[in-house]
Scaffold this motif. Sequence first.
Motif, short mmCIF file in Angstrom:
data_model
loop_
_atom_site.label_atom_id
_atom_site.label_comp_id
_atom_site.label_asym_id
_atom_site.label_seq_id
_atom_site.Cartn_x
_atom_site.Cartn_y
_atom_site.Cartn_z
N THR A 3 -5.09 -5.03 5.50
CA THR A 3 -3.94 -5.07 4.60
C THR A 3 -3.93 -3.90 3.63
OG1 THR A 3 -5.16 -6.49 3.08
CG2 THR A 3 -3.77 -7.57 4.71
N THR A 4 -4.99 -3.08 3.61
CA THR A 4 -5.03 -1.89 2.78
C THR A 4 -5.49 -0.71 3.61
OG1 THR A 4 -5.58 -3.18 0.81
CG2 THR A 4 -6.00 -0.83 0.70
N HIS A 5 -4.74 0.38 3.53
CA HIS A 5 -5.13 1.62 4.21
C HIS A 5 -5.48 2.65 3.15
CE1 HIS A 5 -2.56 0.76 8.09
NE2 HIS A 5 -3.54 -0.12 7.90
N GLU A 6 -6.40 3.53 3.49
CA GLU A 6 -6.81 4.57 2.55
C GLU A 6 -6.09 5.88 2.84
OE1 GLU A 6 -10.72 7.12 1.19
OE2 GLU A 6 -11.00 5.28 2.33
N MET A 7 -5.37 6.39 1.82
CA MET A 7 -4.71 7.69 1.93
C MET A 7 -5.74 8.77 1.59
SD MET A 7 -1.44 7.07 2.64
CE MET A 7 -0.53 8.53 2.16
N ARG A 8 -5.62 9.90 2.27
CA ARG A 8 -6.54 11.02 2.03
C ARG A 8 -5.75 12.27 1.70
NH1 ARG A 8 -10.50 9.71 7.06
NH2 ARG A 8 -11.28 7.75 6.19
#
Length: 108
Positions: A3-8
């Motif tokens: 439910t959470t993605h990490e932006m880079r």
Amino acid sequence: MSTTHEMRLVNTLASGAEEWFCPSCRRRILMQWPPRYELVVLERGDETVTHAGGKGGLSIVRTEVPAAPTVPQPLAMPSGPRPEDSRWLREIGIAWDDEAGPDSDSAA
């Protein structure tokens, strides 16, 4: 998918805008920081999940914004001083007539 993605952070343009990328769903955004804040979505990716990211100790997480933000309402002003305030005003030589206001010539 979680439910959470990490932006880079993948690139910083000459304008100062930053390009962020999510490797999980391919979301891409350009972020321009204040004083000219702007967010441009280049690739939508998965809009059903929360995207978070950070750099230099700063972390950004998407937050929900209410459709109609509540605006605080001013408090109603009392028509005159409280009894204990009236007593104190008289003690320091200020006459306050509740009907006429603080500029009244009458003595309390």
